[in-house]
Design a protein around this motif. Structure first.
Motif, PDB file in Angstrom:
ATOM      1  N   PHE A 443       0.971  -1.086  -0.035  1.00 45.06           N
ATOM      2  CA  PHE A 443      -0.654   0.188  -0.213  1.00 45.06           C
ATOM      3  C   PHE A 443       0.838   1.473   0.597  1.00 45.06           C
ATOM      4  N   ALA A 444       0.527   2.215  -0.531  1.00 45.94           N
ATOM      5  CA  ALA A 444       1.318   3.313   0.135  1.00 45.94           C
ATOM      6  C   ALA A 444       1.171   3.970   0.986  1.00 45.94           C
ATOM      7  N   THR A 445       0.768   3.718   1.869  1.00 44.76           N
ATOM      8  CA  THR A 445       1.106   3.387   3.564  1.00 44.76           C
ATOM      9  C   THR A 445       2.132   1.835   3.759  1.00 44.76           C
ATOM     10  N   ASP A 446       3.080   2.760   4.685  1.00 42.32           N
ATOM     11  CA  ASP A 446       4.406   1.645   4.645  1.00 42.32           C
ATOM     12  C   ASP A 446       4.075   1.237   5.521  1.00 42.32           C
ATOM     13  N   GLY A 447       4.649  -0.978   5.562  1.00 43.26           N
ATOM     14  CA  GLY A 447       3.908  -1.196   6.589  1.00 43.26           C
ATOM     15  C   GLY A 447       2.671  -2.527   5.993  1.00 43.26           C
ATOM     16  N   ILE A 448       1.569  -1.900   5.076  1.00 40.72           N
ATOM     17  CA  ILE A 448       0.603  -2.761   5.209  1.00 40.72           C
ATOM     18  C   ILE A 448       0.796  -3.568   4.015  1.00 40.72           C
ATOM     19  N   TYR A 449       0.502  -4.817   3.942  1.00 40.33           N
ATOM     20  CA  TYR A 449       0.683  -4.930   2.361  1.00 40.33           C
ATOM     21  C   TYR A 449      -0.988  -6.226   2.247  1.00 40.33           C
ATOM     22  N   PRO A 508      -2.184  11.928   1.542  1.00 38.04           N
ATOM     23  CA  PRO A 508      -2.037  10.247   0.672  1.00 38.04           C
ATOM     24  C   PRO A 508      -1.393   9.318   1.300  1.00 38.04           C
ATOM     25  N   TYR A 509      -0.687  10.184   2.674  1.00 42.00           N
ATOM     26  CA  TYR A 509       0.699   8.344   3.656  1.00 42.00           C
ATOM     27  C   TYR A 509      -0.362   8.510   5.353  1.00 42.00           C
ATOM     28  N   SER A 510      -1.069   8.961   5.156  1.00 43.45           N
ATOM     29  CA  SER A 510      -1.745   9.231   6.562  1.00 43.45           C
ATOM     30  C   SER A 510      -0.848   9.177   7.431  1.00 43.45           C
ATOM     31  N   ALA A 511       0.107   9.927   7.440  1.00 41.82           N
ATOM     32  CA  ALA A 511       1.142  10.552   7.945  1.00 41.82           C
ATOM     33  C   ALA A 511       1.100  11.984   8.804  1.00 41.82           C
ATOM     34  N   LEU A 512      -0.490  12.645   8.933  1.00 41.52           N
ATOM     35  CA  LEU A 512      -0.434  13.423   9.678  1.00 41.52           C
ATOM     36  C   LEU A 512      -1.881  13.043  11.021  1.00 41.52           C
ATOM     37  N   ARG A 513      -1.820  13.361  11.984  1.00 41.71           N
ATOM     38  CA  ARG A 513      -2.957  13.209  13.021  1.00 41.71           C
ATOM     39  C   ARG A 513      -2.954  13.576  14.032  1.00 41.71           C
ATOM     40  N   ASP A 515      -4.835  15.043  16.210  1.00 44.99           N
ATOM     41  CA  ASP A 515      -4.865  14.008  18.285  1.00 44.99           C
ATOM     42  C   ASP A 515      -4.407  15.089  19.707  1.00 44.99           C
ATOM     43  N   ASP A 516      -5.933  15.172  20.063  1.00 46.17           N
ATOM     44  CA  ASP A 516      -6.066  16.257  21.454  1.00 46.17           C
ATOM     45  C   ASP A 516      -5.516  17.830  20.814  1.00 46.17           C
ATOM     46  N   ASP A 517      -6.069  18.004  20.227  1.00 46.02           N
ATOM     47  CA  ASP A 517      -5.663  19.492  19.739  1.00 46.02           C
ATOM     48  C   ASP A 517      -4.488  19.678  19.272  1.00 46.02           C
ATOM     49  N   LYS A 518      -3.430  18.456  19.206  1.00 44.74           N
ATOM     50  CA  LYS A 518      -2.366  18.742  18.606  1.00 44.74           C
ATOM     51  C   LYS A 518      -2.254  18.002  17.635  1.00 44.74           C
ATOM     52  N   LEU A 519      -1.420  18.657  16.002  1.00 48.06           N
ATOM     53  CA  LEU A 519      -1.128  17.867  15.016  1.00 48.06           C
ATOM     54  C   LEU A 519       0.141  17.062  14.988  1.00 48.06           C
ATOM     55  N   GLU A 520       0.082  16.480  14.616  1.00 52.75           N
ATOM     56  CA  GLU A 520       1.312  15.400  15.396  1.00 52.75           C
ATOM     57  C   GLU A 520       1.540  15.146  13.635  1.00 52.75           C
ATOM     58  N   VAL A 521       2.819  14.956  13.883  1.00 49.38           N
ATOM     59  CA  VAL A 521       3.780  14.470  12.342  1.00 49.38           C
ATOM     60  C   VAL A 521       4.425  13.486  12.201  1.00 49.38           C
ATOM     61  N   ILE A 522       3.516  12.207  11.947  1.00 52.36           N
ATOM     62  CA  ILE A 522       4.143  10.511  12.167  1.00 52.36           C
ATOM     63  C   ILE A 522       5.471  10.611  10.816  1.00 52.36           C
ATOM     64  N   ASP A 523       6.285  11.244  11.146  1.00 52.53           N
ATOM     65  CA  ASP A 523       7.319  10.970  10.203  1.00 52.53           C
ATOM     66  C   ASP A 523       8.147   9.867   9.080  1.00 52.53           C
ATOM     67  N   ALA A 524       7.586   8.859  10.517  1.00 50.39           N
ATOM     68  CA  ALA A 524       8.154   7.065   9.443  1.00 50.39           C
ATOM     69  C   ALA A 524       6.702   6.480   8.416  1.00 50.39           C
ATOM     70  N   LEU A 525       5.573   7.852   8.964  1.00 50.22           N
ATOM     71  CA  LEU A 525       4.905   7.780   7.276  1.00 50.22           C
ATOM     72  C   LEU A 525       5.234   8.762   6.073  1.00 50.22           C
ATOM     73  N   CYS A 526       5.550   9.822   6.166  1.00 48.61           N
ATOM     74  CA  CYS A 526       5.760  11.118   5.987  1.00 48.61           C
ATOM     75  C   CYS A 526       6.783  10.520   3.974  1.00 48.61           C
ATOM     76  N   LYS A 527       6.181  10.614   3.266  1.00 45.12           N
ATOM     77  CA  LYS A 527       7.020  10.603   2.013  1.00 45.12           C
ATOM     78  C   LYS A 527       8.279  12.475   1.978  1.00 45.12           C
ATOM     79  N   GLY A 528       7.267  13.497   2.513  1.00 44.32           N
ATOM     80  CA  GLY A 528       7.867  14.734   1.665  1.00 44.32           C
ATOM     81  C   GLY A 528       7.371  15.243   0.674  1.00 44.32           C
ATOM     82  N   CYS A 529       5.965  14.857   0.346  1.00 41.36           N
ATOM     83  CA  CYS A 529       5.425  15.842  -1.080  1.00 41.36           C
ATOM     84  C   CYS A 529       4.946  16.304  -0.820  1.00 41.36           C
ATOM     85  N   GLY A 530       4.975  17.263   0.686  1.00 41.91           N
ATOM     86  CA  GLY A 530       4.645  18.824   0.590  1.00 41.91           C
ATOM     87  C   GLY A 530       2.961  18.943   0.488  1.00 41.91           C
TER      88      GLY A 530
END
Lengths: 562, 442
Positions: A443-449, A508-513, A515-530
């Motif tokens: 999948f475009a999301t890493d770690g899932i097949y 497109p990579y579900s790399a942002l979340r 949570d509790d009113d705080k924006l979190e970047v999950i670096d492991a999922l981000c591809k840097g597309c901008g």
């Protein structure tokens, strides 16, 4: 030579690429021009910057001229950026202070008949690269550890095959199966093509192997309730007998199989005299167990292909129905030699080496009638009428049993799992892979097949190949033990972020979340597309290595504004 | 070790390399890339083939765990799973791989410049006696053709060979000799792909006789922007853009006298070719003459539906009897039986494309003997069990992937390649759990 810490010292290396660039672009002129640019303390040209000579020359210049930013104007970063970044690292610099200008594809190739303009454009690109390089910052790459365990969702042939291989590679595996037994749809089959072995014997042998494998934990009558996390660090909550259990895994394989389309409303389908291929398999199994094939429902059998498929309800071809029909027809012919079998079809889609099944079927006396989508057969009582396209005549057949070949389809579970794992479904309802040609199991999301019929209709050998393939893909991050996302991920300016969540939806990579009113970047999922940076209405996101100020500097210098 | 550097071999090598195993990738041709590198676009997305493949080729070549050995063939095998010794014969390129930068200056300088039919472009272009296999070749290293090079055939090329004079990095080495390499590996993946049937044996189609009858791969190179005509779809006879193109399916295929199987890809390949022709020149009429139209893969039926409904591609269920050439226009007159109407029809086409059979590799029988594995009745490598063990062979530690195992498209080949990598990893894991010495190449 001495340089103060904050002095920017850019070195520019311009490549002739033999005659590839040098034959069109005036490389000496671009080199002289580069020397005049702000912050540039050194510029040279090379016949091939990528040759070992060229690389040595970069390293030497970094030492001799105390460079702290490097620009190469040559071919494409797609192929050569890693090489030049490594040269910088070898010379003791952080690789993120390197910038590339592509004066081959963008200048000498595309403007090969206009050498002067190509040269001007090369100067522009070098000026822009220098402007950006001057602002580049060293970046630190963070390793993300990977739990060497896999969750396989679905305990059919695909799921079991993937689990066995992973276990034998040395990884722990959890198989989650919603039914009471492992085996999936193959449990409902009678014989399996192309070897015509007994389906239950085949499945049971596989189940035994899985049960004997120490590294595999089997969870039957279990469903997946929730999945959190990202590659290497998933937390899956499963439900068994009303109790929740949490599994920590590094990778996930989706192998949930598919369902047979129930053709309600097609050809008087009633499940007794007009049945599906899967129901026929069950009946054949029952006959075998009773030792009496006269219970099949009669000797005059008509099979109708593509019921609900290829433009009728579902647009796709289900790939396996023609081979399945031929298999079952051949099985019946063997058990009941005087059976009269007609297969009504819209083109027999046996493919590859399965062509021989069609030859065998014809030789065994099974008859084939081709009909068109605009001339569908009509079933009324025991009478089946069909317009035979090849002989251009209406045929009237007597049928004791009508067998409808219906497509494999997705189930409501797909939608749930798609949302849970944040992986997409295609228009056909099946899971949508990262790339149709080259990444069929990711999948475009890493770690899932994905593998097997969850990916789309396919037969057992193809599902086994995909299952092993998915297992190979999943083994990669687990064997390494970590993933290293490139340091080109966005950073959040908390003061500017209004928590609107637009970036979360756009990623497109579900790399942002959020949570509790705080924006979190999950670096492991981000591809840097901008995409998120561009989407942010308040400018709260800024992407490392592509900082707004860096990109703005490039644009300004292009328009000579700075 | 992976044998064959097409998309299947590349994927298998990348998976194993990424997994942390050392890999040798042995390729017979001067570059990796295989058949996919020769395609213009790929169905059903019409992605540019080389554009999606080239990064993989480079990734493979530059991978710290992968050693790519091109221009080489496997000649011998000893030992068993976990402990194979493979003999590889590396043919000379007469160019130093470490020195050559792939600039192509030698090919421009060659005294026999652009004299010989170019293999990669299916003979539609010309190459020199020294040349790059193709522009995106990996490794990007020139090769001297020992059949034609004057230095290699006559020992003399003017006063001094112009290629040597032109070569900046001094990479040319006429003294290179074939090299026999022995490699220790744990497992072997066979991914040797397919060859193409020569359609000139079917006299009725006039291939090789009529100028405007091409094979599907020739068509790919013709319509490819990176091909010898830079993507201008022109007839060989007069260089004009054809107004009508007819694709003929199943040439040599589904035919008991020749290759009885279905190739699994030609229906979609012709659909793609027709769409591409229409996209280049919307006024072209394209016809596909078929007997069974099989669009079985994911998103394939939808692709055919779109070709028919949106692009106006005409699919005709009909068997061509013979082709005749109009001696003046060089157009082709195709006589065929329209299977829907039962009538004998004639159609005139300005260009005909034959979808010839992809067939088991010429050398696969020899390779099968060397490796001690079996081929099936058609000549594809036989799996241990076509149902339950499609990737394994009868010989433990040797695995199959891609078209060499039987007809299939790119995604199925890629899936199989990863599958073969998974099986090989199992062999290595078993070996290390036994505590044998590690660190050998995969």
């Amino acid at each position: 030579m001495d340089a103060t810490d904050d002095e920017i010292r850019v070195g520019v290396f311009i490549c002739h690429c033999g005659s590839n660039i040098g034959g069109v672009v005036d490389v000496p002129a671009v080199t002289e021009y580069a020397k005049t640019l702000p912050n540039v303390v050194y510029a040279e040209r090379n016949l091939y910057t990528c040759s070992s000579d060229g690389i040595d020359s970069i390293k030497r210049a970094i030492q001799e001229h105390n460079l702290n930013r490097v620009v190469v104007a040559a071919c494409t970063p797609r192929t050569h950026e890693p090489l030049f970044r490594k040269a910088c690292e070898d010379a003791g610099l952080n690789k993120y202070i390197f910038e590339f200008a592509n004066i081959r594809d963008h200048c000498s190739w595309i403007h090969m008949r206009e050498p002067e303009k190509a040269t001007e454009k090369a100067k522009d690109l070098v000026r822009m690269a220098v402007a950006k390089a001057s602002l580049l910052e060293p970046q630190e790459e963070k390793k993300v550890s990977v739990e060497p365990k896999t969750l396989v969702i679905g305990g059919g042939i695909s799921g079991m095959t993937a689990a066995l291989n992973l276990a034998r590679q040395g990884f722990d595996v959890h198989i989650v199966e919603k039914e009471r037994d492992l085996g999936g749809m193959a449990r409902q089959l009678y014989k399996l093509y192309p070897t015509f072995v007994d389906a239950l014997e085949f499945v049971n042998a596989l189940v035994k192997e899985v049960e004997a494998e120490e590294r595999i934990t089997i969870w039957t009558s279990t469903t997946v309730k929730e999945v959190e996390g990202y590659v290497g660090n998933f937390k899956a909550t499963i439900t068994i007998g009303g109790e929740d259990e949490v599994l920590k895994v590094g990778t996930i394989i989706v192998a949930i199989g598919a369902a047979e389309f129930k053709p309600d409303g097609f050809y008087d389908y009633d499940g007794s005299r007009v049945i599906t291929q899967l129901e026929l398999e069950a009946r054949l199994r029952a006959c075998e167990e009773a030792g009496d094939f006269s219970e099949l429902g009669g000797k005059r059998i008509v099979m109708i292909q593509c019921v609900g498929a290829r433009g009728r309800k579902f647009s796709y071809c289900s790939k396996i129905c023609c081979t399945t029909a031929l298999k079952n027809a051949l099985v019946i012919k063997e058990k009941v030699p005087d059976a009269e079998i007609y297969v009504l079809h819209r083109g027999i889609n046996v493919y590859g080496e399965y062509e021989y099944l069609l030859i065998e079927a014809r030789e065994s006396g099974i008859r084939f009638v081709k009909f068109g989508l605009e001339n569908e057969p009509n079933v009324e009582g025991t009478s089946v009428t069909v317009y035979h396209e090849n002989i251009r005549k209406e045929l009237e057949l007597e049928a004791d049993l009508v067998v409808l070949s219906t497509p494999l389809i997705s189930t409501p579970e797909y939608e749930q799992l798609s949302k849970m794992l944040k992986v997409p479904l295609g228009l056909d309802g099946f899971f949508y892979e990262a790339h149709v040609k080259l990444r069929p199991l990711d999948f475009a999301t890493d770690g899932i097949y994905v593998c097997g019929t969850a990916h789309g209709p396919r037969d057992i050998p193809e599902s086994i190949a995909q299952a092993l393939g998915a297992s190979s893909r999943a083994s990669i991050p687990m064997a390494r033990g970590f993933v290293v996302p490139e340091a080109i991920t966005p950073v959040v300016d908390e003061t500017a972020c209004v928590k609107c969540g637009i970036c979360v939806d756009k990623c497109p990579y579900s790399a942002l979340r959020l949570d509790d009113d705080k924006l979190e970047v999950i670096d492991a999922l981000c591809k840097g597309c901008g995409t998120c940076v561009a989407a942010c209405p308040t400018g709260a996101l800024d992407q490392r290595h592509f900082r707004n100020k860096e990109v703005e500097a490039q644009i300004k210098t292009f328009f000579c504004l700075s | 070790m992976v044998i064959g550097g097409g998309i299947a071999g590349i994927q298998a090598a990348l998976d194993l390399g990424d997994r942390g195993h050392d890999v040798y990738l042995v390729e017979k041709k001067p570059s990796i890339g295989g058949r996919m590198a020769q395609l213009d676009k790929t169905f059903p997305t019409n992605d540019c083939s080389i554009c999606i493949l080239a990064p993989k080729m480079l990734e493979c070549f530059d991978h710290p765990n992968v050693t790519v050995i091109t221009n080489a063939e496997v000649k011998g095998l000893e030992g068993s799973a976990g402990d194979f010794k493979v003999k590889v014969l590396k043919k000379p390129r007469y160019v130093d791989e470490d020195k050559c930068t792939g600039c192509g200056d030698c090919a421009w300088a060659c005294r026999l410049k652009e004299r010989f039919p170019d293999d990669f472009n299916m003979g539609l272009g010309k190459r020199s006696a020294i040349s790059l296999y193709f522009i995106q070749a990996v490794p990007r290293v020139a090769l001297i053709d020992d059949e034609h090079c004057l230095m290699l055939t006559k020992g003399k090329c003017g006063k001094s060979p112009p290629c040597v004079d032109a070569c900046g990095p001094k990479a040319i080495d006429f003294a290179q000799k074939p090299e026999e390499i022995e490699l220790d590996v744990d497992a072997i993946i066979v991914a040797t792909g397919y060859d193409l049937l020569d359609p000139s044996q079917f006299k009725e189609y006039g291939y090789g006789v009529y100028a405007n009858v091409l094979t599907a791969f020739e068509f790919e190179r013709l319509i490819c922007a990176g091909g010898p005509k830079e993507g201008h779809l022109v007839r060989p006879s007069d260089g004009e853009v054809p107004k009508t193109i007819t694709f003929i399916q199943c040439v040599g295929l589904r035919d008991r006298g020749n290759y009885p199987y279905c190739c699994s890809v030609c229906c979609l390949n012709s659909t793609k070719g027709s769409i591409l022709a229409k996209e280049h020149y919307p006024e072209i009429e394209t016809y596909i003459l078929y007997s069974e139209l099989r669009a079985v893969g994911k998103r394939s039926q939808e692709y055919v539906d779109r070709a028919r409904d949106e692009y106006g591609i005409k699919y005709i269920r009909g068997m061509p009897g013979e082709l005749l050439e109009d001696p003046e226009t060089k157009n082709l007159i195709i006589k065929y039986e329209d299977m829907d109407s039962g009538t004998i029809e004639r159609m005139e086409a300005e260009l005909v494309v034959l979808n010839t059979a992809p067939i088991p590799g010429e050398s696969s029988k020899e390779l099968a003997e060397v490796l001690g594995i079996a081929v099936d009745e058609y000549g594809f490598f036989s799996p241990k069990d076509p149902l339950g063990a499609p990737i394994e062979t009868e010989k433990e530690g040797i695995f199959l992937s891609g078209y060499a195992q039987g007809p299939k498209d790119i995604p199925e080949s890629v899936a199989q390649a990863s599958a073969a990598a998974a099986e090989a990893s199992e062999i290595i894991a078993r070996k290390s759990s036994r505590g044998d010495d590690e660190g050998e190449k995969e």
